[in-house]
Design an enzyme around this catalytic site. Structure first.
Site, short mmCIF file in Angstrom:
data_model
loop_
_atom_site.label_atom_id
_atom_site.label_comp_id
_atom_site.label_asym_id
_atom_site.label_seq_id
_atom_site.Cartn_x
_atom_site.Cartn_y
_atom_site.Cartn_z
N MET A 57 0.83 -1.21 0.00
CA MET A 57 0.00 0.00 0.00
C MET A 57 0.87 1.26 0.00
SD MET A 57 -3.42 -0.90 2.06
CE MET A 57 -2.79 -0.61 3.70
N HIS B 177 9.07 1.03 3.37
CA HIS B 177 10.20 1.06 4.31
C HIS B 177 11.03 -0.20 4.10
CE1 HIS B 177 7.74 -1.81 6.47
NE2 HIS B 177 6.76 -0.93 6.58
N HIS C 244 9.32 -3.60 3.45
CA HIS C 244 8.92 -3.82 2.06
C HIS C 244 10.14 -4.12 1.19
CE1 HIS C 244 5.68 -0.94 3.51
NE2 HIS C 244 4.94 -1.93 3.06
N GLN D 184 5.68 -11.65 7.38
CA GLN D 184 5.18 -12.29 8.61
C GLN D 184 4.64 -11.24 9.58
OE1 GLN D 184 4.60 -15.31 9.48
NE2 GLN D 184 4.38 -15.14 11.71
N ARG E 225 2.50 2.70 9.36
CA ARG E 225 1.74 3.48 10.36
C ARG E 225 2.62 4.02 11.47
NH1 ARG E 225 -2.53 -0.45 8.80
NH2 ARG E 225 -4.27 0.79 8.02
#
Ligand code: AMP
Length: 277
Positions: free
Chosen positions: A27, A31, A34, A145, A184
């Site tokens: 999305m 960071h 990813h 994970q 987030r």
């Protein structure tokens, strides 16, 4: 690296590929977590596609869809550096044309953990990932994970719907103090950032008790809650379930998932650890 903004562009790009394609759905607000998925895909496939799409159908009505961080230029730089061959950036209308009415759902696994407080979340995830799989046609798809329940649900979906690809779950990448990296985390004030590490510390306390021989789920949970509850604003859940199918267990006799979700300020964070051996 190519940036593909439309489904038509993606199809043209995909049709010209001769070797294996790896896929990393995201999305955005990317960071190092990813990046680890992109790098892994780039080593295991000829080409790697990253999708960046803030999927509206996996957000509840009171959740953070509108304020979800959008950092496209930095995301493209990260993808390029990590070895992606293409980034797919569809818009909402392209993925969900007016009148969209088709959903993919996975039963049971989605009623636990995050599914209890986010009722339509997994239906949104399984639907968008199915669409993306159909578009990208990857040989391998990479998930973190960090979102343990999501990885289990998508693994099950791919198996049970005979999707011709391998779902690969990659380890959680953490900040230096142990906090799981998350898009987030950038919502957190400095003070809340300090408190956020309580999720990881609660899991570490449980892991230490487990390695000390404690197997009873009630007492392992109490150990974790004693660390967590005083430092966060609300505990959504702290549960220890079978890592295989999220079934409830009284004692940890085989591989178990210890998963936590809690609010720090208004930010909902999740983390987990596997208990085994
Ligand atoms: P998101 O952009 O949050 O939807 O995440 C996209 C993918 O990256 C998902 O498969 C996540 O599980 C994975 N991911 C997010 N954070 C991390 C992390 N800290 N370590 C490993 N994978 C992650």
């Amino acid at each position: 690296m190519e940036t593909l903004a439309t489904i038509a562009q993606l199809r043209t790009w995909r049709n010209a590929r001769l070797g294996s394609v790896g896929f990393v759905p995201t999305m955005g607000a990317l960071h190092e977590g990813h990046a680890s998925l992109v790098r892994r895909s780039a080593t295991e496939n000829v080409d790697t596609v990253v999708s960046i799409f803030v999927n509206p159908t996996q957000f509840g009505p009171t959740e953070d869809l509108d304020k979800y961080p959008r950092t496209l230029q930095a995301d493209l730089d990260l993808c390029r550096a990590a070895g992606a061959s293409a980034v797919f950036t569809p818009d909402k209308l392209m993925m969900y044309p007016p009148g969209f009415a088709t959903w993919v759902t996975v039963d049971r696994l989605t009623n636990k953990l995050c599914g209890k407080s986010r009722p339509d979340h997994f239906r949104g995830v399984t639907t968008v990932v199915t669409k993306l799989f159909n578009l990208v046609q990857p040989a391998r798809a990479y998930f973190g994970q960090k979102d343990a329940q999501q990885a289990l649900v998508l693994t099950r979906m791919a198996q049970e719907l005979d999707m011709p690809l391998q779902v690969i779950t990659c380890p959680i990448v953490r900040e230096h103090d142990g906090l799981a990296m998350s898009s987030r985390n950038r919502y957190l004030s400095d003070a809340d950032r300090q408190r956020a590490v309580a999720l990881t510390q609660a899991l570490q306390a449980i892991q230490a008790a487990f390695h000390g021989g404690q197997r009873d789920v009630v007492s392992l949970r109490q150990t974790g809650l004693a660390v967590l509850a005083p430092r966060v604003d609300r505990v959504d859940y702290l549960e220890i379930l079978s890592a295989h199918d999220l079934a409830e267990i009284g004692r940890v006799e085989s591989r178990a998932l210890c998963a936590v979700a809690a609010f720090v300020g208004t930010t909902r964070l999740i983390d987990n650890v596997i208990l085994e051996g």
